[in-house]
Design a protein around this motif. Structure first.
Motif, PDB file in Angstrom:
ATOM      1  N   LEU A 182      -5.376  10.134  -8.376  1.00 36.52           N
ATOM      2  CA  LEU A 182      -4.297   9.654  -9.460  1.00 36.52           C
ATOM      3  C   LEU A 182      -2.847   9.817  -8.949  1.00 36.52           C
ATOM      4  O   LEU A 182      -2.143   9.060  -9.420  1.00 36.52           O
ATOM      5  CB  LEU A 182      -4.353  11.042 -10.314  1.00 36.52           C
ATOM      6  CG  LEU A 182      -5.658  11.466 -10.942  1.00 36.52           C
ATOM      7  CD1 LEU A 182      -5.422  12.799 -11.808  1.00 36.52           C
ATOM      8  CD2 LEU A 182      -6.074  10.166 -12.065  1.00 36.52           C
ATOM      9  N   GLY A 183      -2.898  10.214  -7.654  1.00 37.89           N
ATOM     10  CA  GLY A 183      -1.316  10.106  -7.038  1.00 37.89           C
ATOM     11  C   GLY A 183      -0.439  11.204  -7.331  1.00 37.89           C
ATOM     12  O   GLY A 183       0.480  10.797  -7.465  1.00 37.89           O
ATOM     13  N   ALA A 216       4.727  12.506  -8.118  1.00 38.77           N
ATOM     14  CA  ALA A 216       3.832  11.549  -8.478  1.00 38.77           C
ATOM     15  C   ALA A 216       4.190  10.453  -7.621  1.00 38.77           C
ATOM     16  O   ALA A 216       5.328   9.929  -7.354  1.00 38.77           O
ATOM     17  CB  ALA A 216       4.347  10.910 -10.005  1.00 38.77           C
ATOM     18  N   VAL A 217       3.155  10.117  -6.777  1.00 42.82           N
ATOM     19  CA  VAL A 217       3.260   9.140  -5.565  1.00 42.82           C
ATOM     20  C   VAL A 217       3.657   7.721  -6.254  1.00 42.82           C
ATOM     21  O   VAL A 217       2.677   7.152  -6.921  1.00 42.82           O
ATOM     22  CB  VAL A 217       1.863   9.266  -4.709  1.00 42.82           C
ATOM     23  CG1 VAL A 217       2.264   8.388  -3.550  1.00 42.82           C
ATOM     24  CG2 VAL A 217       1.958  10.582  -4.144  1.00 42.82           C
ATOM     25  N   GLU A 218       4.661   7.080  -5.555  1.00 43.41           N
ATOM     26  CA  GLU A 218       4.699   5.596  -6.242  1.00 43.41           C
ATOM     27  C   GLU A 218       3.801   4.681  -5.770  1.00 43.41           C
ATOM     28  O   GLU A 218       2.857   4.979  -4.888  1.00 43.41           O
ATOM     29  CB  GLU A 218       5.929   5.072  -5.470  1.00 43.41           C
ATOM     30  CG  GLU A 218       6.739   3.773  -5.907  1.00 43.41           C
ATOM     31  CD  GLU A 218       7.595   3.466  -5.258  1.00 43.41           C
ATOM     32  OE1 GLU A 218       8.299   2.186  -5.375  1.00 43.41           O
ATOM     33  OE2 GLU A 218       8.208   4.148  -4.216  1.00 43.41           O
ATOM     34  N   ASP A 219       3.472   4.103  -6.994  1.00 43.67           N
ATOM     35  CA  ASP A 219       2.476   2.764  -6.993  1.00 43.67           C
ATOM     36  C   ASP A 219       0.972   3.423  -7.065  1.00 43.67           C
ATOM     37  O   ASP A 219       0.090   2.860  -6.910  1.00 43.67           O
ATOM     38  CB  ASP A 219       2.246   2.186  -5.455  1.00 43.67           C
ATOM     39  CG  ASP A 219       3.619   1.108  -5.285  1.00 43.67           C
ATOM     40  OD1 ASP A 219       4.028   0.684  -6.339  1.00 43.67           O
ATOM     41  OD2 ASP A 219       4.087   0.956  -4.307  1.00 43.67           O
ATOM     42  N   TYR A 220       0.876   4.774  -7.514  1.00 41.44           N
ATOM     43  CA  TYR A 220      -0.466   5.240  -7.851  1.00 41.44           C
ATOM     44  C   TYR A 220      -0.491   5.303  -9.432  1.00 41.44           C
ATOM     45  O   TYR A 220       0.542   5.310 -10.139  1.00 41.44           O
ATOM     46  CB  TYR A 220      -0.735   6.561  -7.298  1.00 41.44           C
ATOM     47  CG  TYR A 220      -1.374   6.395  -5.817  1.00 41.44           C
ATOM     48  CD1 TYR A 220      -2.677   6.782  -5.511  1.00 41.44           C
ATOM     49  CD2 TYR A 220      -0.759   5.877  -4.675  1.00 41.44           C
ATOM     50  CE1 TYR A 220      -3.378   6.624  -4.388  1.00 41.44           C
ATOM     51  CE2 TYR A 220      -1.110   5.990  -3.356  1.00 41.44           C
ATOM     52  CZ  TYR A 220      -2.494   6.094  -3.312  1.00 41.44           C
ATOM     53  OH  TYR A 220      -3.088   6.143  -2.104  1.00 41.44           O
ATOM     54  N   PRO A 221      -1.731   5.601  -9.940  1.00 41.99           N
ATOM     55  CA  PRO A 221      -2.006   5.376 -11.287  1.00 41.99           C
ATOM     56  C   PRO A 221      -0.954   6.602 -12.259  1.00 41.99           C
ATOM     57  O   PRO A 221      -0.321   5.842 -13.255  1.00 41.99           O
ATOM     58  CB  PRO A 221      -3.336   5.729 -11.632  1.00 41.99           C
ATOM     59  CG  PRO A 221      -3.879   5.381 -10.192  1.00 41.99           C
ATOM     60  CD  PRO A 221      -2.864   5.574  -9.273  1.00 41.99           C
ATOM     61  N   PHE A 246      -5.921   1.894 -10.889  1.00 45.31           N
ATOM     62  CA  PHE A 246      -6.507   2.803  -9.762  1.00 45.31           C
ATOM     63  C   PHE A 246      -6.692   1.813  -8.557  1.00 45.31           C
ATOM     64  O   PHE A 246      -7.059   0.515  -8.574  1.00 45.31           O
ATOM     65  CB  PHE A 246      -7.934   3.351 -10.288  1.00 45.31           C
ATOM     66  CG  PHE A 246      -7.793   4.342 -11.129  1.00 45.31           C
ATOM     67  CD1 PHE A 246      -7.795   5.591 -10.873  1.00 45.31           C
ATOM     68  CD2 PHE A 246      -7.477   4.272 -12.687  1.00 45.31           C
ATOM     69  CE1 PHE A 246      -7.276   6.855 -11.725  1.00 45.31           C
ATOM     70  CE2 PHE A 246      -7.199   5.265 -13.498  1.00 45.31           C
ATOM     71  CZ  PHE A 246      -7.132   6.454 -12.768  1.00 45.31           C
ATOM     72  N   ASN A 247      -6.737   2.496  -7.335  1.00 41.99           N
ATOM     73  CA  ASN A 247      -6.959   1.798  -6.136  1.00 41.99           C
ATOM     74  C   ASN A 247      -8.469   1.768  -5.954  1.00 41.99           C
ATOM     75  O   ASN A 247      -9.067   2.738  -6.024  1.00 41.99           O
ATOM     76  CB  ASN A 247      -6.290   2.766  -4.694  1.00 41.99           C
ATOM     77  CG  ASN A 247      -6.221   1.986  -3.630  1.00 41.99           C
ATOM     78  OD1 ASN A 247      -7.486   1.284  -3.461  1.00 41.99           O
ATOM     79  ND2 ASN A 247      -5.270   1.987  -2.710  1.00 41.99           N
TER      80      ASN A 247
END
Length: 374
Positions: free
Chosen positions: A208-209, A138-143, A200-201
């Motif tokens: 979703l990241g 799970a990528v940091e700073d993504y939803p 969300f970006n």
């Protein structure tokens, strides 16, 4: 320090030995007598004469050589013709084969290593319909990370829609309207997590990241060899394409010199064994590819001369050969100096964190491939 020094020796030894053995075997196949077959340079520590060849182990173990009988280029004003077993007496194609066979054997070593690793470890499943929706990262700073998704979570529903494979994650995420609900299984527990619209970006509204947990599948020996050969092709193409793009875009090529190579070996030696073995394959491939470059003094430079001999039916003059070899020597020295400078700059003079942060985007970039990241 001792482990690193031993690792450098373990990595470079098979690469050097297989390269020189390629030259040695080509000499035997073409009838060229070999005077010396040496592993290492400097003082001779051990040697044994067998037939016409003196097999040697020398003090400095980083390198080696095969010495064929006679000069590579027989002087035109010589009183006697080269003897039948000497290098210069052979046809152009025999000499061409001899000089390139060292590099070809480096490719053989790389292919054997890649194939063996694939056979033992397997390969990632590339069909997303056969990959379960298990979160690998799970990528940091993504939803997803903000909502509490963790590696190992199995996505079972997105906005109420059943998810059975990774292939269904991206379309379900793309169909969202506002906030998104994820239902995941975490061990024996089932959780429903909400990803609000604000998380969300704006530039990547459906990202979703999350990255997939790879599914490794075993392959048979034939397929493993196919994957091994493909790895040789892929990394050669990638390296040459990168170099070409550097030249066409007038950017300094990203090269690793002796310092960089030792640093890579040092780091890999303290990691997993599979990565260490893979590094041997990669360096063997790099040595083979580099030696085939048509630069005078390298195997590829000599190969070009003998190829021209086959086309024109004559060798260039001794003067032209000497000038070309001197130019190649100095060019190689400059290349090593440049690569060493780049190594020192990259390893010992890393930019400060604040500078790095200023040159990067707010969040890590992820691939749009649905099997890797969503």
């Amino acid at each position: 320090m001792f482990l690193s020094a031993l690792a450098v020796l373990v990595v470079l030894s098979p690469i050097v030995i297989i390269h020189e053995f390629g030259h040695f075997l080509a000499c035997r196949l073409t009838g060229i007598r070999v005077n010396e077959f040496s592993f290492g340079f400097g003082k001779i520590l051990w040697h044994k004469k067998k037939g016409d060849t003196d097999y040697q182990i020398r003090l400095i173990p980083f390198g080696g050589f095969v010495e064929p009988a006679g000069p590579m280029f027989h002087p035109k004003d010589a009183k006697e013709a080269p003897k039948p077993y000497e290098f210069a007496a052979k046809k152009w194609y025999a000499k061409f084969f001899m000089v390139i066979n060292g590099a070809l054997f480096n490719y053989v070593l790389a292919a054997v290593i890649f194939s063996a690793l694939v056979y033992v470890k397997g390969v990632p499943q590339t069909d997303p319909t056969l990959v379960p929706a298990v979160v690998g990262q799970a990528v940091e700073d993504y939803p997803a990370a903000k909502a509490g998704i963790k590696p190992g979570d199995v996505i079972v529903r997105i906005d109420g829609k059943e998810i059975s494979s990774w292939n269904e994650v991206s379309p379900a995420a793309a169909a969202r309207q506002g906030a998104l609900q994820l239902t995941v299984k975490r061990g024996e527990e089932t959780l429903t997590l909400t990803l609000p619209e604000s998380s969300f970006n704006a530039e990547k509204p459906n990202m979703l990241g999350i990255a997939v947990e790879p599914v490794i599948i075993k392959v048979g020996p034939v397929k493993a060899v196919g994957f091994g050969l493909y790895q040789c092709w892929y990394w050669t193409k990638y390296s040459l394409t990168s170099l070409w793009e550097s030249f066409t875009h007038k950017k300094a090529p990203d090269l690793a010199g002796p310092i960089g190579i030792v640093n890579i070996i040092h780091k890999t030696a303290h990691g997993e064994l599979v990565n260490f073995i893979f590094l041997i394959g990669m360096l063997s491939l790099a040595v083979g590819m580099f030696n085939l470059f048509p630069i005078p003094i390298l195997d590829g430079g000599y190969a070009l001369v003998f190829l021209l001999e086959g086309i024109t039916r004559r060798l260039p003059s001794e003067r032209v050969v000497n000038i070309a070899m001197n130019c190649g020597f100095y060019a190689l020295i400059l290349l090593v100096l440049y690569a060493s400078y780049a190594d020192v700059k990259r390893i010992f003079f890393k930019p400060k964190p604040a500078v790095v942060a200023a040159t990067q985007t707010a969040a890590p970039q992820t691939d749009d491939n649905p099997q890797e990241a969503n």
